[in-house]
Scaffold this active site. Structure first.
Site, PDB file in Angstrom:
ATOM      1  N   ASP A 179       0.906  -1.148   0.000  1.00 32.48           N
ATOM      2  CA  ASP A 179       0.000   0.000   0.000  1.00 32.48           C
ATOM      3  C   ASP A 179       0.941   1.193   0.000  1.00 32.48           C
ATOM      4  OD1 ASP A 179      -1.445   2.286   0.884  1.00 32.48           O
ATOM      5  OD2 ASP A 179      -3.040   0.956   1.533  1.00 32.48           O
ATOM      6  N   HIS A 180       1.091   1.839  -1.139  1.00 29.71           N
ATOM      7  CA  HIS A 180       2.201   2.801  -1.244  1.00 29.71           C
ATOM      8  C   HIS A 180       2.020   4.009  -0.323  1.00 29.71           C
ATOM      9  CE1 HIS A 180      -0.291   4.913  -4.296  1.00 29.71           C
ATOM     10  NE2 HIS A 180       0.416   5.980  -3.959  1.00 29.71           N
ATOM     11  N   GLU A 218      -7.309  14.442  -6.012  1.00 35.49           N
ATOM     12  CA  GLU A 218      -6.426  14.392  -7.190  1.00 35.49           C
ATOM     13  C   GLU A 218      -6.958  15.315  -8.269  1.00 35.49           C
ATOM     14  OE1 GLU A 218      -4.773  10.531  -8.452  1.00 35.49           O
ATOM     15  OE2 GLU A 218      -6.420   9.689  -7.296  1.00 35.49           O
ATOM     16  N   HIS A 242      -5.769   2.830   0.976  1.00 40.25           N
ATOM     17  CA  HIS A 242      -5.034   3.999   1.488  1.00 40.25           C
ATOM     18  C   HIS A 242      -5.784   4.753   2.585  1.00 40.25           C
ATOM     19  CE1 HIS A 242      -2.837   2.987  -2.040  1.00 40.25           C
ATOM     20  NE2 HIS A 242      -3.538   3.699  -2.885  1.00 40.25           N
TER      21      HIS A 242
HETATM   22  O1  LIG Z   1      -3.285   3.621  -5.620  1.00 42.02           O
HETATM   23  C1  LIG Z   1      -3.617   4.599  -6.233  1.00 42.02           C
HETATM   24  O2  LIG Z   1      -3.119   5.783  -5.865  1.00 42.02           O
HETATM   25  C2  LIG Z   1      -3.091   6.865  -6.779  1.00 42.02           C
HETATM   26  C3  LIG Z   1      -2.859   8.105  -5.941  1.00 42.02           C
HETATM   27  O3  LIG Z   1      -1.594   7.989  -5.337  1.00 42.02           O
HETATM   28  P1  LIG Z   1      -0.771   9.282  -4.948  1.00 42.02           P
HETATM   29  O4  LIG Z   1       0.437   8.755  -4.295  1.00 42.02           O
HETATM   30  O5  LIG Z   1      -0.512  10.023  -6.218  1.00 42.02           O
HETATM   31  O6  LIG Z   1      -1.655  10.070  -4.041  1.00 42.02           O
HETATM   32  C4  LIG Z   1      -4.358   6.979  -7.574  1.00 42.02           C
HETATM   33  O7  LIG Z   1      -4.177   7.939  -8.589  1.00 42.02           O
HETATM   34  C5  LIG Z   1      -4.663   5.663  -8.217  1.00 42.02           C
HETATM   35  O8  LIG Z   1      -5.921   5.736  -8.879  1.00 42.02           O
HETATM   36  C6  LIG Z   1      -4.715   4.559  -7.197  1.00 42.02           C
HETATM   37  O9  LIG Z   1      -4.796   3.306  -7.858  1.00 42.02           O
END
Ligand SMILES: O=C1O[C@H](COP(=O)(O)O)[C@@H](O)[C@H](O)[C@H]1O
Ligand SMILES: NC(=O)C1=CN([C@@H]2O[C@H](COP(=O)(O)OP(=O)(O)OC[C@H]3O[C@@H](n4cnc5c(N)ncnc54)[C@H](OP(=O)(O)O)[C@@H]3O)[C@@H](O)[C@H]2O)C=CC1
Length: 495
Positions: A179-180, A218, A242
């Site tokens: 989960d980044h 976003e 997230h």
């Molecule tokens: O996991 C995901 O995250 C991105 C948003 O990540 P971020 O680090 O840029 O906040 C999201 O755009 C994407 O749809 C989703 O799969």
């Protein structure tokens, strides 16, 4: 786990795809530049497309240069990359892949440590893991680990099936579910802010906190991921993972120690304490949205239903706002509001902790109201902490004025996703699973999310599209807080 220069081969399934190109290769390069990779490392790319080692190296070099905006002069780094063309569903080619891995390990003196990174669609996960085991790729003299990308299933049932399939070949300790957001600097900072500061922890409960707001907005639309996204939607794409992970970190009890197991077990308790949504609750507690046409950062953009590979009558939500209640002693009565969406006004992830008002306004003659204290944790693009307090307005007799104590962790704006991947990849190489999700967390998150997606799948959103691209989402998301006497705090800091 303390090996600062872990020795391993990273095998990337899906090496010609978007994730490898934009995030994985640049992260590996940064680790190398920072001296975190030993000479004993190799990367083996795997996908169907034909490539020689040479053409693959050229491709990797170009992708890193594009991502880092730097000329990659380090030919030595690139010589650690190899390629194997393979159809993941075909057992035979795994044997050849194993031969290549053994050769590469000999060449770079890598002691059989292998990371299998599945940067591919989840329908392949079961097949790949089972072939890796049956063809002997996991039987090495070193350790083997499996990194799995999201989405981990589509709902609890499919996630359970997937988990069972994977667990036939890898133990829970070997599985690193990415989960980044857990790799982001300020998400990792939540624990430290809470547990290393005597001033916050005593206040961190329902006696002093009025509500907590988490926004992840976003400006991007679905880009070229329409096919995936139209079957996923914001609830599965962002909330199940997230957003709920951030809720868990904010709400968990202090772990006994900072070990992976202790932290995970506190997080999972929070996820299990989330008040379950009945089908009737969904409309009261959750708001869905879908963007129409609009202007984002001065550019006219199309509506979601006009995006590439999206159903023109799509019922998929690109925005979610929700009110979550955590039914435990610490949080009873405190709403956690979450909000996430695409094509919103700005790219921003922020957490606002709103403290309860002082018991009475002593300054009512001069100040109509005293502002609530807020603790703002800026996750991205700016990274830092702001504490909003009240002070005396200078020169005025006992008039209050809001002031801010600011700490900026990284004043240069820059979205830190690659950095997050860099950290997580390094953690995985060192065997530290703290910032990866355990199966129990995944299961508890799906259990919470499933009733919401069921209701939304079965009822057409007649008002879609219900927010303009470039806005902060549908009106109903504001009303969700207004009903409780609150409002979303602006993201730009003008509070
Ligand atoms: O996991 C995901 O995250 C991105 C948003 O990540 P971020 O680090 O840029 O906040 C999201 O755009 C994407 O749809 C989703 O799969
Ligand atoms: N891209 C992103 O920003 C993010 C992606 N993810 C997840 O990461 C995973 C990968 O995403 P992404 O890189 O965007 O996907 P892409 O569609 O860009 O890449 C898919 C990769 O899989 C390979 N592939 C497809 N079928 C086969 C097959 N039968 N055998 C071997 N290789 C195959 C493709 O290569 P080839 O055609 O050459 O075989 C390609 O390298 C997904 O699970 C996604 O949800 C998660 C978070 C963010």
């Amino acid at each position: 786990m303390n090996d600062v220069q872990p020795k391993a081969t990273i095998v990337i399934f899906g090496a010609t795809g978007d994730l490898a190109k934009r995030k994985l290769f640049p992260s590996i390069y940064k680790l190398y530049q920072k001296g975190k990779l030993a000479e004993q490392f190799a990367v083996v790319g795997v996908a169907r497309r034909p490539h020689t080692d040479e053409s693959f190296r050229h491709y990797v070099k170009e992708t890193i240069e594009e991502a880092t905006k730097q000329e990659l002069i380090d030919e030595k780094f690139i010589s650690h990359f190899y390629y194997h063309s393979l159809d993941a569903t075909n057992t035979q080619s795994y044997e050849q892949l194993n031969e290549l891995l053994t050769r590469v390990e000999e060449q770079f003196h890598i002691p059989g440590n292998r990371i299998f990174y599945l940067a591919m669609a989840p329908e392949f996960f079961g097949t790949i893991t089972s072939h890796l085991k049956s063809e002997g790729l996991t039987a090495t003299n070193g350790w083997t680990r499996l990194v799995i990308e999201k989405p981990f299933g589509h709902d609890l049932q499919s996630a359970q099936r997937l988990n069972e399939e994977i667990r036939q070949s890898f133990s829970e300790e070997q599985i690193f579910r990415i989960d980044h957001y857990l790799g982001k600097e300020m998400v990792q900072n939540i624990e430290v802010i809470r547990f290393a500061n005597a001033i916050f922890e005593p206040l961190w409960n329902n006696r002093f906190i009025a509500n907590i707001q988490i926004t992840s907005s976003e400006t991007l639309g679905v880009e070229d991921r329409g096919r995936y996204y139209d079957h996923s939607g914001a609830l599965r794409d962002m909330v199940q993972n997230h957003m709920l992970q951030m809720v868990a970190l904010l709400a968990m009890e202090p772990p006994i120690k900072l070990t992976t197991d202790d932290i995970r077990s506190e997080k999972v308790k929070v996820l299990r304490a989330l008040r379950p949504m009945t089908h009737d609750d969904v409309e009261t507690y959750f708001v869905r949205g879908q963007y129409g046409r609009g202007i984002v950062r001065g550019q006219q953009v199309v509506g979601y239903r006009e995006e590439h590979s999206v159903d023109p009558n799509s019922n998929t939500e690109t925005f979610v706002a929700g009110k979550l209640m955590i039914d435990n002693f610490r949080w009873a009565g405190v709403p956690f509001y979450i909000r996430t969406g695409k094509r919103m006004t700005e790219k921003s992830t922020k957490i606002v902790v709103q403290f309860k008002d002082v018991p009475m306004n002593l300054y009512y003659r001069t100040s109509e109201h005293v502002h609530p204290n807020l603790l703002v944790i800026h996750i991205q693009p700016d990274e830092g902490i702001t504490l909003h307090l009240n002070a005396k307005k200078s020169g005025e007799s006992m008039k209050t004025t809001p002031i801010k104590l600011d700490y900026c962790n990284n004043c240069i704006d820059g979205i830190n996703t690659p950095e997050a991947y860099e950290k997580l990849l390094y953690d995985c190489m060192r065997g530290d699973a703290t910032n990866f999700t355990h199966w129990d967390e995944v299961a508890a998150s799906w259990s919470f999310v499933d009733p919401i997606s069921e209701v939304w799948a079965n009822t057409k959103a007649v008002d879609f599209p219900n927010y303009e691209a470039g806005s902060m989402g549908p009106k109903k998301a504001d009303e969700l807080l207004q009903k409780d006497g609150f409002h979303w705090w602006p993201l730009n800091g003008t509070m």
